[in-house]
Structure formats: structure tokens, C-alpha cells
Design a protein around this motif. Structure first.
Motif, PDB file in Angstrom:
ATOM      1  N   UNK A 174     -21.399 -36.014 -19.466  1.00  0.00           N
ATOM      2  CA  UNK A 174     -23.249 -35.932 -18.780  1.00  0.00           C
ATOM      3  C   UNK A 174     -23.239 -34.622 -18.348  1.00  0.00           C
ATOM      4  N   UNK A 175     -21.430 -33.669 -17.713  1.00  0.00           N
ATOM      5  CA  UNK A 175     -22.263 -32.735 -16.764  1.00  0.00           C
ATOM      6  C   UNK A 175     -21.965 -32.277 -18.017  1.00  0.00           C
ATOM      7  N   UNK A 176     -21.803 -32.123 -19.206  1.00  0.00           N
ATOM      8  CA  UNK A 176     -22.171 -31.146 -20.387  1.00  0.00           C
ATOM      9  C   UNK A 176     -23.696 -30.865 -20.559  1.00  0.00           C
ATOM     10  N   UNK A 177     -24.193 -32.083 -20.499  1.00  0.00           N
ATOM     11  CA  UNK A 177     -25.618 -32.085 -20.891  1.00  0.00           C
ATOM     12  C   UNK A 177     -26.342 -31.370 -19.986  1.00  0.00           C
ATOM     13  N   UNK A 178     -25.786 -32.056 -18.649  1.00  0.00           N
ATOM     14  CA  UNK A 178     -26.651 -31.266 -17.477  1.00  0.00           C
ATOM     15  C   UNK A 178     -26.417 -29.333 -17.805  1.00  0.00           C
ATOM     16  N   UNK A 179     -24.614 -29.057 -17.746  1.00  0.00           N
ATOM     17  CA  UNK A 179     -24.992 -27.528 -17.651  1.00  0.00           C
ATOM     18  C   UNK A 179     -25.974 -27.109 -18.886  1.00  0.00           C
ATOM     19  N   UNK A 180     -26.014 -27.693 -20.441  1.00  0.00           N
ATOM     20  CA  UNK A 180     -26.847 -27.266 -21.040  1.00  0.00           C
ATOM     21  C   UNK A 180     -28.915 -27.175 -20.353  1.00  0.00           C
ATOM     22  N   UNK A 181     -28.887 -28.037 -19.836  1.00  0.00           N
ATOM     23  CA  UNK A 181     -29.724 -27.943 -19.567  1.00  0.00           C
ATOM     24  C   UNK A 181     -30.714 -26.745 -18.441  1.00  0.00           C
ATOM     25  N   UNK A 182     -29.225 -27.024 -17.705  1.00  0.00           N
ATOM     26  CA  UNK A 182     -29.533 -25.540 -16.485  1.00  0.00           C
ATOM     27  C   UNK A 182     -29.145 -24.589 -17.041  1.00  0.00           C
ATOM     28  N   UNK A 183     -28.155 -24.402 -17.466  1.00  0.00           N
ATOM     29  CA  UNK A 183     -27.539 -22.579 -17.934  1.00  0.00           C
ATOM     30  C   UNK A 183     -27.761 -22.617 -19.931  1.00  0.00           C
ATOM     31  N   UNK A 184     -29.214 -22.688 -20.257  1.00  0.00           N
ATOM     32  CA  UNK A 184     -29.618 -23.008 -21.964  1.00  0.00           C
ATOM     33  C   UNK A 184     -29.608 -21.881 -22.452  1.00  0.00           C
ATOM     34  N   UNK A 185     -29.927 -20.778 -22.045  1.00  0.00           N
ATOM     35  CA  UNK A 185     -29.691 -19.498 -22.754  1.00  0.00           C
ATOM     36  C   UNK A 185     -28.721 -19.403 -22.973  1.00  0.00           C
ATOM     37  N   UNK A 186     -27.821 -19.392 -21.619  1.00  0.00           N
ATOM     38  CA  UNK A 186     -26.301 -18.056 -21.633  1.00  0.00           C
ATOM     39  C   UNK A 186     -25.582 -19.197 -23.024  1.00  0.00           C
ATOM     40  N   UNK A 187     -25.724 -20.335 -22.374  1.00  0.00           N
ATOM     41  CA  UNK A 187     -24.784 -21.014 -22.810  1.00  0.00           C
ATOM     42  C   UNK A 187     -25.128 -21.598 -24.407  1.00  0.00           C
ATOM     43  N   UNK A 474     -11.641 -19.281 -23.367  1.00  0.00           N
ATOM     44  CA  UNK A 474     -12.753 -19.466 -22.193  1.00  0.00           C
ATOM     45  C   UNK A 474     -12.120 -18.030 -21.339  1.00  0.00           C
ATOM     46  N   UNK A 475     -11.877 -17.671 -21.782  1.00  0.00           N
ATOM     47  CA  UNK A 475     -11.534 -16.001 -20.280  1.00  0.00           C
ATOM     48  C   UNK A 475     -12.458 -16.002 -19.342  1.00  0.00           C
ATOM     49  N   UNK A 476     -13.580 -15.952 -20.026  1.00  0.00           N
ATOM     50  CA  UNK A 476     -14.576 -15.633 -18.741  1.00  0.00           C
ATOM     51  C   UNK A 476     -15.725 -16.998 -18.473  1.00  0.00           C
ATOM     52  N   UNK A 477     -15.153 -17.765 -19.569  1.00  0.00           N
ATOM     53  CA  UNK A 477     -15.726 -19.736 -19.244  1.00  0.00           C
ATOM     54  C   UNK A 477     -15.363 -19.683 -18.111  1.00  0.00           C
ATOM     55  N   UNK A 478     -16.660 -21.160 -17.840  1.00  0.00           N
ATOM     56  CA  UNK A 478     -16.382 -21.948 -16.538  1.00  0.00           C
ATOM     57  C   UNK A 478     -15.864 -23.204 -17.109  1.00  0.00           C
ATOM     58  N   UNK A 479     -14.792 -24.329 -16.436  1.00  0.00           N
ATOM     59  CA  UNK A 479     -14.101 -25.145 -17.071  1.00  0.00           C
ATOM     60  C   UNK A 479     -14.963 -26.546 -16.836  1.00  0.00           C
ATOM     61  N   UNK A 480     -14.710 -27.622 -17.589  1.00  0.00           N
ATOM     62  CA  UNK A 480     -14.724 -29.053 -16.953  1.00  0.00           C
ATOM     63  C   UNK A 480     -13.073 -30.027 -17.276  1.00  0.00           C
ATOM     64  N   UNK A 481     -12.300 -29.998 -16.566  1.00  0.00           N
ATOM     65  CA  UNK A 481     -10.962 -30.441 -17.021  1.00  0.00           C
ATOM     66  C   UNK A 481     -11.205 -31.740 -16.143  1.00  0.00           C
ATOM     67  N   UNK A 482     -10.746 -32.585 -17.059  1.00  0.00           N
ATOM     68  CA  UNK A 482     -11.037 -34.044 -16.867  1.00  0.00           C
ATOM     69  C   UNK A 482      -9.833 -34.526 -17.053  1.00  0.00           C
ATOM     70  N   UNK A 483      -8.946 -35.551 -16.437  1.00  0.00           N
ATOM     71  CA  UNK A 483      -7.509 -36.013 -16.741  1.00  0.00           C
ATOM     72  C   UNK A 483      -6.801 -37.205 -15.538  1.00  0.00           C
ATOM     73  N   UNK A 484      -5.931 -37.770 -16.036  1.00  0.00           N
ATOM     74  CA  UNK A 484      -5.125 -38.640 -15.066  1.00  0.00           C
ATOM     75  C   UNK A 484      -4.165 -38.347 -15.125  1.00  0.00           C
ATOM     76  N   UNK A 485      -3.359 -38.004 -14.159  1.00  0.00           N
ATOM     77  CA  UNK A 485      -1.671 -37.731 -13.829  1.00  0.00           C
ATOM     78  C   UNK A 485      -1.044 -38.910 -14.256  1.00  0.00           C
ATOM     79  N   UNK A 486      -1.232 -40.174 -14.101  1.00  0.00           N
ATOM     80  CA  UNK A 486      -0.738 -40.839 -14.014  1.00  0.00           C
ATOM     81  C   UNK A 486      -0.566 -41.529 -15.758  1.00  0.00           C
ATOM     82  N   UNK A 487      -1.032 -40.726 -16.443  1.00  0.00           N
ATOM     83  CA  UNK A 487      -1.379 -41.477 -17.791  1.00  0.00           C
ATOM     84  C   UNK A 487      -0.484 -39.732 -18.577  1.00  0.00           C
ATOM     85  N   UNK A 488       0.070 -39.436 -17.646  1.00  0.00           N
ATOM     86  CA  UNK A 488       0.992 -38.154 -18.438  1.00  0.00           C
ATOM     87  C   UNK A 488       2.080 -38.534 -19.215  1.00  0.00           C
ATOM     88  N   UNK A 489       1.623 -37.751 -19.823  1.00  0.00           N
ATOM     89  CA  UNK A 489       2.878 -37.891 -21.314  1.00  0.00           C
ATOM     90  C   UNK A 489       3.892 -37.266 -21.885  1.00  0.00           C
TER      91      UNK A 489
END
Length: 644
Positions: A174-187, A474-489
């Protein structure tokens, strides 16, 4: 007035393309098109909230896009901070029919004659629905803590952590969809890349963004992020961890330099009227010294190597410290010699990353020697055995091949893709359609694409080498990083944090933690924590359910597996087996899907049968997390098959 000018043709095609996209957005959004209503103290008419924004023939707003600023009040208004919202109504629909209504009266003193209808609750309704083959969006039931993440600063990067079932993946979408609304031309121009843990997960989430009106996101898994080069299978966890170690950067560079062919022989040239012979060993030393001193770009290092060879010739001729001008003059002279040019081509041939990876099999002793200089002997030998026996790249190899590609010939993202006369299109297309298609192909085919935004899901299971692979995209990209350290393998929490620090060191970053488990009942979460030995801290489950049931066995597990199949059949809804031993259930059941814990990451099912949790070494947190992953795929019921 001319109507067939280049400008008029472009305007017509741009209009047609925009109309097509709008029709597509309306079409995919029709299911639950409108899901909310706000009666606002400052508005004469109620405000309706939906998947997209709509206006009538008079350009009067009749439906608010959920991503618009005013839409945030639908998710964040409370009785203590109502934001001017008197009544918030959630509509539960099926097709175009309203099935249920749930109201929140936030400003009773201003309600007047507004009625309040209390349904079962939109959130509870969404949580209790059966899980299917694809993930559903949560656009109608976004909670305040989730909305804060979704609408955080559009040009900042986000790191989102949280325990199992907290909705991290769907919030990222949903954040991805929001960013494509807010930064439509760039993305729209640069593109968005979404990377998940596996192909099964990529397919599972594939309908969420289209349901929100966004179809231009490039969804990849770690199996095919380097497409057209893709992986077909995983290696063992221990080998995958070795391949992901940053020490592999030094291993690959050392092997690459070591595996260049030796010079064909000595090289003789005339320097200052004197004939000078440079031994083959000196030629090789000059080349290897240059390659060892540059970070990358070996395929384009010919000029540097030629200068090193020219300097070696001058030193051989008696110039201990040749001046820069002397070296330059000799380089120009050598470049005109056919013999020298052929010698340089033999000394520094053009190489391809995949070919180098395959060449490792031709250098088994050298590969083991290099690996043992960077890893403990046993670990090095296991890694060498995997690399030498693999016929096709596995998941962990993709990052290694990508590193080799960067070492050999780093290249910037292409500004555009070339159109060919023999390209075939449908009969009715626009120029914009063709550009869109070409750009999508370019994104898939290039190693360094320069995306505008990159989303990484299940980030705790990216190795440091895989992070390097993604960073190049993505050297110049913004990032959304999602994770849970307790599930790291694959990596420890410390390694994940170190990778993120390197990746986001020069960017604005907002960190969020989700602490409410919406997916898994409390009883299953308690079992998962107890069985894995992993504390879930303050994570709260908002639903209660039934205790897990156990099918015990002695020796042969066939009877217990059959009981698990019958149990799943009786429960209804979606169900699967999660095996903690890859391949252990092969051929044992065909009625229900069998997934390894790694392949089950990010997925959810109504009911899950967990097979042999005792097979996991609980003394290792990264191994014990497999139990946590497997058990928490269940949204309603869990059965466990275990030895007595």
C-alpha cells in the motif's frame, strides 16, 4: 489548422494512452470500488472514499482516492482526535452490493439525526475471511499505525520491522501504491522494483497493486531479480550463508584475476633505439597488479594495463622512475604495433560473468585454495563442492554472478531501449504503449536499472551479497525495506543492520515497528514461540483461537501424515503442509501443497500442518526461526506432526 503534425500525433497518442490507463484502473478497482464514507462537520455532503478518485460530468468530486490527503482522516480519526469527522462508515461490499455496514460515531455532540449502524466490524470481517490463492488488499481496513507508515514522507526511505502477522508485506504494497500516487511522473519514468523471497510469494501478492489501480510495478523474486538469468533451486542453508558472506567479494576478485590466461610468451619492443624483451611473468605481473588495484571494470582496463606494460618496458630499459610523459609517449608507440595489440588482447580478453562462474569447474584446486584463504576449511570445502557440482545457478549464485558482472564491466542504466524495425506489436497501439513495453523489457534485461523506488520484502533473509546486488539497481532510489529479525535464516540481525547502514547511509530514513499481530491467533503464536525458543517480546495477537493439535508417531510417519491430510480436509478453506526438512514429504501427499519453511515465507493459509519441528537445531537462532516461520503461516488452525 494541421491535424497531422508530429505534435498533434503525439498529443493524440498520449491522450489515448492516458485514457487506456484510466479505463484499466477503473476496471480493476470496480471490486469494492467504494468502501468508506465520512460525515464531516465542514462538508455539506458526505465524503466517500474508494480505491480511485472519481468526478461527475461537472467535475464535482464524488469519490476520494484513499491516497489523497483528505483520505487519511478515514484511517486516523479517533474519538479523541476526530479531525472533523462526525461519523465514519465502513462499507463491506460484494460486487456492487452492500453486504454490511459498520459505523464509528466520533463526535456524538454533533451527530444530530445521523443514525449509527453497528455491524460485526470491518477489521474483524477481513481477518476472519478465508485465505485464498492470492493476497487481498487492506485498503478498507488500514489501521492508524499502518497508515502512518504508508503515508510517511514520500521522498524518504522506510525501514519497517515487526513480528509475524503484523501486516508488514501488505503495508509495504500500500505504501508503494501511495508513492506512485504522490510521485507519479517520476516513478512512471524510472520504475519501481519489488523484490520478494520466492516465486510463490511473488505470485501471491501479484493482485494487490492492480486492485489499487497500479500495474506498472516490476515484481521479482530473489530467484529472478537478475532476469533473464534466473535460478532454478536453492542451495542448503549453510552453503547459502557462505555464498552470502561479504568475503565472497574478495574470493571472486581473486579468482577472476587468477583465472586470466597467462601471456603467450615474452614480448619484445624497441625503446629509445634499443630492443627490450619483457618476460611473460613480468607481463602477467603488470596486468594482475592493475586489476588488483581497481575496484571494477576489468573489461575496460586495457589502457591501464598497457600503461603498466609501458612502464615495465621503460624500467627494463634502465628508467627506474619513468616520467608520466615518457610513459604516455611509449603507450602511443606501442598502440601502433600489431604484435603488441595482439599480445594485449591475449593478456586481457573480454570475459562474461556467467562464463567465469562456469569456469570455476575447470579450476577446482585453485578455487579450493582461494576459498580456504577466506573461510574455515570445512566451510570452504562445502562451498567449493556446491560451486563445482552445480549445473545451473542456484539462488545464492545470482549475487555472485552479478558481482562478477560488476567486476568485469559495470555499465550505467540505458537511457532508453532501441526500437527495431522487426518489432511486432498489436495492430492498434500507441507510441506510448510501445515505449511502455520497451521500458518494461529494459527493466527486466538490464543488470543496473536505476529504479526510482525499490521495495524489499522479507529483508531479513537477504545476505550481504544479495544486498550488494540490489544496491546496484537503486543507487539513487528511495527504499521500503520490510523484515523481521526473529525470522532471519540467512543473515543475523547484526548483518542485516550492517547491510542497511551501508545501503541507506546517505538517505533520509524513517524507521517503524508494527506490534499488533492481525493474522495468527494467540494460541498458535504462543506455541510458535515456545517451540522455536524465540521470544516475541511485546507482540500482541488481537484474536484468540484454538490450541494446536498434535499427531505423534514412532518410526514411520506415514500414518501421522494421513491424519494430517484428513484434518486439513475436514477444516475447509485453504491449507498446506510446511516441512522443516526439504524433500521429506515428497510423494507423501498430493491433495495439499507442500512447502518448505523458506518457500512459505510471507504466505498465509487458513490451516497449516507443520511437519517435524524437532528436526530443527533450536540452539541456532537462524535455524530455530524456521519453526516460527512455519507455524505462523496459519490464520485459524495449526496441526503438528512430530515424533514421540
Amino acid at each position: 489548422m494541421k491535424t497531422n503534425t508530429p505534435q498533434s500525433v503525439f498529443d493524440r497518442e498520449a491522450f489515448a494512452s492516458n485514457s487506456r490507463r484510466r479505463l484499466q484502473a477503473v476496471s480493476v478497482s470496480e471490486q469494492q470500488l467504494v468502501f468508506g464514507r465520512m460525515d464531516h462537520e465542514d462538508e455539506e455532503k458526505p465524503l466517500y472514499v474508494g480505491r480511485i478518485g472519481l468526478s461527475d460530468d461537472n467535475q464535482e468530486r464524488i469519490l476520494i482516492d484513499w491516497r489523497a490527503p483528505v483520505g487519511s482522516s478515514f484511517y486516523r480519526a479517533t474519538s479523541s482526535a476526530p479531525r472533523g469527522v462526525i461519523r465514519r462508515r465502513t462499507l463491506i461490499t460484494r460486487g456492487r452490493r452492500v453486504m454490511d455496514i459498520n459505523d464509528d460515531l466520533l463526535m456524538p455532540e454533533k451527530a444530530g439525526d445521523l443514525e449509527v449502524v453497528a455491524g460485526e466490524g470491518a477489521l474483524l470481517h477481513a481477518l476472519m475471511r478465508e485465505r485464498g490463492e492470492f493476497m487481498n488488499d487492506i485498503v478498507a481496513t488500514i489501521q492508524a499505525e499502518q497508515d502512518e507508515v504508508i503515508r510517511s514522507e514520500p521522498r524518504a526511505s522506510v525501514i519497517l520491522t515487526g513480528g509475524p502477522g503484523t501486516g508488514k508485506s501488505v503495508v509495504a504494497l500500500h505504501r508503494t501504491a501511495y508513492l506512485m500516487y504522490e510521485r507519479a511522473a517520476e516513478l512512471e519514468r524510472l520504475g519501481v522494483l519489488l523484490v520478494g523471497p520466492g516465486r510463490r510469494f511473488s505470485r501471491y501478492i501479484s493482485r494487490v497493486l492492480p486492485s489499487l489501480g497500479e500495474t506498472a510495478v516490476n515484481i521479482r523474486s530473489v530467484f529472478d531479480v537478475t532476469e533473464p538469468l534466473v535460478a532454478t533451486e536453492r542451495e542448503s542453508l549453510s552453503v547459502a550463508r557462505s555464498k552470502g558472506n561479504l568475503a565472497m567479494c574478495r574470493v571472486l576478485k581473486k579468482f577472476l584475476i587468477h583465472s586470466y590466461p597467462p601471456p603467450a610468451g615474452d614480448l619484445t619492443v624497441t625503446v629509445g633505439g634499443n630492443t627490450v624483451r619483457l618476460p611473460a611473468a613480468r607481463l602477467r605481473g603488470a596486468r594482475d597488479e592493475v586489476l588488483g588495484s581497481i575496484p571494477s571494470g576489468f573489461n575496460t582496463a586495457g589502457e591501464k594495463v598497457l600503461r603498466a606494460v609501458a612502464r615495465a618496458f621503460l624500467q627494463k630499459a634502465g628508467r627506474r622512475s619513468p616520467r608520466h610523459q615518457e610513459v604516455g609517449n611509449l603507450v602511443r608507440s606501442l598502440a601502433d604495433s600489431r604484435e603488441v595489440v595482439e599480445a594485449m588482447e591475449n593478456l586481457l580478453p573480454q570475459r562474461q560473468a556467467l562464463a567465469v562462474w562456469k569456469e570455476m569447474k575447470e579450476w577446482p584446486d585453485d578455487l579450493r585454495w582461494i576459498l580456504r584463504s577466506h573461510f574455515p576449511r570445512q566451510e570452504a570445502d562445502a562451498l567449493a563442492e556446491d560451486l563445482l557440482s552445480a549445473k545451473e545457478p542456484k539462488v545464492g549464485d545470482l549475487a555472485l554472478i552479478d558481482e562478477l558482472e560488476w567486476l568485469l564491466s559495470p555499465s550505467p542504466a540505458p537511457a532508453g531501449a532501441q526500437m527495431h524495425e522487426d518489432d511486432v506489436y498489436e495492430e492498434v497501439t500507441t507510441l506510448q504503449d510501445r515505449l511502455d513495453s520497451t521500458r518494461q523489457s529494459a527493466w527486466a534485461a538490464t543488470k543496473t536499472s536505476g529504479f526510482g523506488h525499490i521495495v524489499v520484502d522479507e529483508a531479513q533473509d537477504l545476505s550481504p551479497m544479495q544486498w550488494r546486488m540490489l544496491e546496484r539497481r537503486g543507487e539513487d532510489a528511495t527504499w521500503t525495506v520490510v523484515g523481521d529479525p526473529t525470522q532471519a535464516t540467512l543473515a543475523t540481525p547484526e548483518e542485516m543492520e550492517a547491510s542497511l547502514v551501508r545501503l541507506l547511509r546517505s538517505r533520509r530514513v524513517h524507521r517503524f515497528t508494527l506490534g499488533i499481530n492481525y493474522r495468527t491467533p494467540k494460541e498458535i503464536m504462543e506455541y510458535a514461540s515456545r517451540a522455536s525458543g524465540i521470544s516475541l517480546g511485546t507482540l500482541q495477537s488481537i484474536r484468540a483461537g484454538t490450541e494446536p493439535i498434535f499427531f505423534r508417531y514412532d518410526g514411520d510417519p506415514s500414518k501421522a501424515i494421513a491424519e494430517g491430510v484428513r484434518w486439513l480436509r475436514m477444516q475447509g478453506g485453504s491449507g498446506c503442509f510446511v516441512s522443516l526438512e526439504p524433500g521429506a514429504l515428497e510423494g507423501m501427499t498430493e491433495e495439499f501443497e507442500v512447502l518448505s519453511a523458506l518457500d512459505a515465507k510471507g504466505l498465509e493459509f487458513d490451516h497449516v500442518v507443520l511437519f517435524r519441528p524437532e528436526a530443527v537445531d533450536r540452539t541456532s537462532p537462524v535455524d530455530a526461526s524456521l519453526i516460527l516461520i512455519g507455524a505462523t503461516r496459519a490464520t485459524k488452525g495449526l496441526a503438528v506432526i512430530a515424533a514421540r
